[in-house]
Design a protein around this motif. Structure first.
Motif, PDB file in Angstrom:
ATOM      1  N   ASN A  29       0.925  -1.122   0.134  1.00  0.00           N
ATOM      2  CA  ASN A  29       0.237  -0.028   0.117  1.00  0.00           C
ATOM      3  C   ASN A  29       0.817   1.177  -0.066  1.00  0.00           C
ATOM      4  O   ASN A  29       0.278   2.315   0.643  1.00  0.00           O
ATOM      5  CB  ASN A  29      -0.740   0.004   1.331  1.00  0.00           C
ATOM      6  N   CYS A  30       1.939   1.321  -0.402  1.00  0.00           N
ATOM      7  CA  CYS A  30       2.953   2.489  -0.632  1.00  0.00           C
ATOM      8  C   CYS A  30       2.147   3.772  -0.921  1.00  0.00           C
ATOM      9  O   CYS A  30       1.542   3.678  -1.945  1.00  0.00           O
ATOM     10  CB  CYS A  30       4.107   2.129  -1.635  1.00  0.00           C
ATOM     11  N   PRO A  31       2.151   4.788  -0.202  1.00  0.00           N
ATOM     12  CA  PRO A  31       1.273   5.701  -0.526  1.00  0.00           C
ATOM     13  C   PRO A  31       2.009   6.979  -1.162  1.00  0.00           C
ATOM     14  O   PRO A  31       1.501   7.982  -1.156  1.00  0.00           O
ATOM     15  CB  PRO A  31       1.126   6.287   1.076  1.00  0.00           C
ATOM     16  N   ARG A  35      -1.292   9.851  -7.789  1.00  0.00           N
ATOM     17  CA  ARG A  35      -1.945   9.399  -8.929  1.00  0.00           C
ATOM     18  C   ARG A  35      -1.824   8.082  -9.208  1.00  0.00           C
ATOM     19  O   ARG A  35      -3.022   7.490  -9.600  1.00  0.00           O
ATOM     20  CB  ARG A  35      -1.230  10.237  -9.887  1.00  0.00           C
ATOM     21  N   LEU A  36      -0.794   7.215  -8.785  1.00  0.00           N
ATOM     22  CA  LEU A  36      -0.727   5.942  -9.027  1.00  0.00           C
ATOM     23  C   LEU A  36      -1.290   5.462  -7.808  1.00  0.00           C
ATOM     24  O   LEU A  36      -2.045   3.984  -8.143  1.00  0.00           O
ATOM     25  CB  LEU A  36       0.889   5.594  -8.860  1.00  0.00           C
ATOM     26  N   VAL A  37      -1.590   5.708  -6.738  1.00  0.00           N
ATOM     27  CA  VAL A  37      -2.244   4.937  -5.752  1.00  0.00           C
ATOM     28  C   VAL A  37      -3.757   5.135  -6.135  1.00  0.00           C
ATOM     29  O   VAL A  37      -4.366   4.075  -6.237  1.00  0.00           O
ATOM     30  CB  VAL A  37      -2.266   5.820  -4.273  1.00  0.00           C
ATOM     31  N   PHE A  39      -5.110   5.010  -9.119  1.00  0.00           N
ATOM     32  CA  PHE A  39      -5.022   4.094 -10.552  1.00  0.00           C
ATOM     33  C   PHE A  39      -5.019   2.842  -9.724  1.00  0.00           C
ATOM     34  O   PHE A  39      -5.936   1.848 -10.339  1.00  0.00           O
ATOM     35  CB  PHE A  39      -4.040   4.441 -11.120  1.00  0.00           C
ATOM     36  N   ARG A  40      -4.119   2.522  -8.794  1.00  0.00           N
ATOM     37  CA  ARG A  40      -4.077   0.969  -8.103  1.00  0.00           C
ATOM     38  C   ARG A  40      -5.559   0.627  -7.487  1.00  0.00           C
ATOM     39  O   ARG A  40      -5.971  -0.446  -7.562  1.00  0.00           O
ATOM     40  CB  ARG A  40      -3.051   0.903  -7.259  1.00  0.00           C
ATOM     41  N   GLU A  41      -6.177   1.708  -6.687  1.00  0.00           N
ATOM     42  CA  GLU A  41      -7.483   1.496  -6.056  1.00  0.00           C
ATOM     43  C   GLU A  41      -8.386   1.124  -7.184  1.00  0.00           C
ATOM     44  O   GLU A  41      -9.297   0.119  -6.850  1.00  0.00           O
ATOM     45  CB  GLU A  41      -7.761   2.609  -5.115  1.00  0.00           C
ATOM     46  N   ALA A 125      11.881   0.733 -12.872  1.00  0.00           N
ATOM     47  CA  ALA A 125      12.289   1.902 -12.584  1.00  0.00           C
ATOM     48  C   ALA A 125      11.095   2.495 -11.797  1.00  0.00           C
ATOM     49  O   ALA A 125      11.366   3.128 -10.570  1.00  0.00           O
ATOM     50  CB  ALA A 125      12.375   2.873 -13.654  1.00  0.00           C
ATOM     51  N   VAL A 126       9.922   2.162 -11.989  1.00  0.00           N
ATOM     52  CA  VAL A 126       8.741   2.477 -11.261  1.00  0.00           C
ATOM     53  C   VAL A 126       7.924   1.292 -10.741  1.00  0.00           C
ATOM     54  O   VAL A 126       7.892   0.390 -11.638  1.00  0.00           O
ATOM     55  CB  VAL A 126       7.891   3.436 -12.004  1.00  0.00           C
ATOM     56  N   HIS A 127       7.566   1.139  -9.539  1.00  0.00           N
ATOM     57  CA  HIS A 127       7.241  -0.350  -8.985  1.00  0.00           C
ATOM     58  C   HIS A 127       5.457  -0.446  -9.374  1.00  0.00           C
ATOM     59  O   HIS A 127       5.158  -1.636  -8.964  1.00  0.00           O
ATOM     60  CB  HIS A 127       7.597  -0.528  -7.511  1.00  0.00           C
ATOM     61  N   ASN A 141      11.173   9.831 -10.004  1.00  0.00           N
ATOM     62  CA  ASN A 141      11.957  10.127  -9.000  1.00  0.00           C
ATOM     63  C   ASN A 141      11.698   9.567  -7.327  1.00  0.00           C
ATOM     64  O   ASN A 141      12.414   9.273  -6.775  1.00  0.00           O
ATOM     65  CB  ASN A 141      12.006  11.836  -8.787  1.00  0.00           C
ATOM     66  N   THR A 142      10.338   9.530  -7.352  1.00  0.00           N
ATOM     67  CA  THR A 142       9.714   9.070  -6.050  1.00  0.00           C
ATOM     68  C   THR A 142      10.183   7.621  -5.809  1.00  0.00           C
ATOM     69  O   THR A 142      10.580   7.311  -4.695  1.00  0.00           O
ATOM     70  CB  THR A 142       8.277   9.464  -5.802  1.00  0.00           C
ATOM     71  N   CYS A 143       9.987   6.873  -6.680  1.00  0.00           N
ATOM     72  CA  CYS A 143      10.068   5.504  -6.890  1.00  0.00           C
ATOM     73  C   CYS A 143      11.693   5.249  -6.876  1.00  0.00           C
ATOM     74  O   CYS A 143      12.019   3.860  -6.635  1.00  0.00           O
ATOM     75  CB  CYS A 143       9.219   4.711  -7.837  1.00  0.00           C
ATOM     76  N   PRO A 145      14.525   5.525  -5.028  1.00  0.00           N
ATOM     77  CA  PRO A 145      15.055   4.784  -3.685  1.00  0.00           C
ATOM     78  C   PRO A 145      15.054   3.256  -3.924  1.00  0.00           C
ATOM     79  O   PRO A 145      15.714   2.456  -3.296  1.00  0.00           O
ATOM     80  CB  PRO A 145      14.302   5.554  -2.601  1.00  0.00           C
ATOM     81  N   PHE A 146      13.718   2.884  -4.291  1.00  0.00           N
ATOM     82  CA  PHE A 146      13.471   1.372  -4.271  1.00  0.00           C
ATOM     83  C   PHE A 146      14.521   0.875  -5.455  1.00  0.00           C
ATOM     84  O   PHE A 146      14.811  -0.365  -5.207  1.00  0.00           O
ATOM     85  CB  PHE A 146      12.071   1.008  -4.533  1.00  0.00           C
ATOM     86  N   LEU A 147      14.403   1.303  -6.496  1.00  0.00           N
ATOM     87  CA  LEU A 147      15.485   0.759  -7.408  1.00  0.00           C
ATOM     88  C   LEU A 147      16.763   0.942  -7.008  1.00  0.00           C
ATOM     89  O   LEU A 147      17.642  -0.099  -7.168  1.00  0.00           O
ATOM     90  CB  LEU A 147      15.391   1.800  -8.663  1.00  0.00           C
TER      91      LEU A 147
END
Ligand code: SF4
Length: 231
Positions: A29-31, A35-37, A39-41, A125-127, A141-143, A145-147
């Motif tokens: 549930n990464c917040p 916009r992607l949250v 879309f996920r919902e 690059a984006v999860h 950019n926000t994602c 750090p996970f990469l």
């Protein structure tokens, strides 16, 4: 081939201090990307049996090869929960990895097919799945750090294949490398310290249908990686 030098920082994320970034893989549930949250919902409501969450890396953290894609596809990784699994891009990628010994088993487009990566790991690059497969620069950019965490948890890493320009640019930043000295180009190689970045056009259906990328062009990238790893 360009040799690239390192910079001091990844200028990536405006939210580096967010508690969600204390994990090396995103919470389901990464917040962090509103916009992607949203879309996920929507996808969870529409397709409740699908994965519909940030897709974690697949493969061997002790592998020497990391493949970086753009983001989960709606009908592929977002549905199945495993990168490149269940869509056309996966058919070409996994067939190529099998051919060059970076995978074993029989790919059946399901996360429970027993298919394994060998000396290889795949991340993005984006999860989270983005609308129209197009993440915004802030989301990339926000994602990041996970990469960066995916890269940091691969102690034997020697080669990264970036699938497309966005993956190339984000990987450079994750590695702390100067983008201007390492322009994206299919077949380009960018050695940096212990790791070499290899560029490929993304293996999407669009790129292959339009012949921007042919299977032979794709194979040539992995043939080069394999030869370099064996040298
Ligand atoms: S794209 Fe990455 S940072 Fe953004 S919500 Fe998904 S997992 Fe979190």
């Amino acid at each position: 081939m360009t040799t690239i030098s390192t910079t001091k920082n990844d200028p990536a994320s405006p939210q580096l201090a967010h508690p969600a970034l204390s994990r090396s893989v995103p919470d389901r549930n990464c917040p962090l990307c509103p916009r992607l949250v949203a879309f996920r919902e929507e996808a969870r409501a529409r397709e409740p049996t699908w994965f519909n969450s940030p897709v974690p890396p697949f493969g061997d953290p002790d592998g020497r090869l990391l493949i970086v894609g753009l983001a989960p596809g709606m009908q592929g990784a977002n549905r199945t929960g495993r990168p490149f699994t269940g869509d056309y891009a996966g058919d070409l990628l996994y067939a190529t990895l099998l051919e060059y010994g970076f995978a074993s088993g029989v790919y059946q487009a399901r996360p429970d097919d027993g298919f394994k990566l060998v000396d290889c790991r795949i991340g993005n690059a984006v999860h989270c799945v983005p609308p129209q497969n197009k993440p915004l620069p802030l989301e990339i950019n926000t994602c990041r750090p996970f990469l960066s965490a995916t890269i940091a948890t691969m102690p034997r890493l020697r080669a990264i294949v970036a699938l497309g320009r966005i993956a190339h640019d984000s990987t450079l930043k994750a590695l702390g490398l100067r983008a201007a000295a390492a322009p994206f180009g299919h077949g380009a190689m960018h050695p940096a310290d212990a790791v070499t970045l290899y560029d490929s056009y993304h293996c999407s259906r669009y790129n292959t249908n339009t012949r921007v990328l042919t299977p032979d062009m794709f194979r040539s990238v992995f043939a080069k990686v394999k030869a370099d790893l064996n040298s």
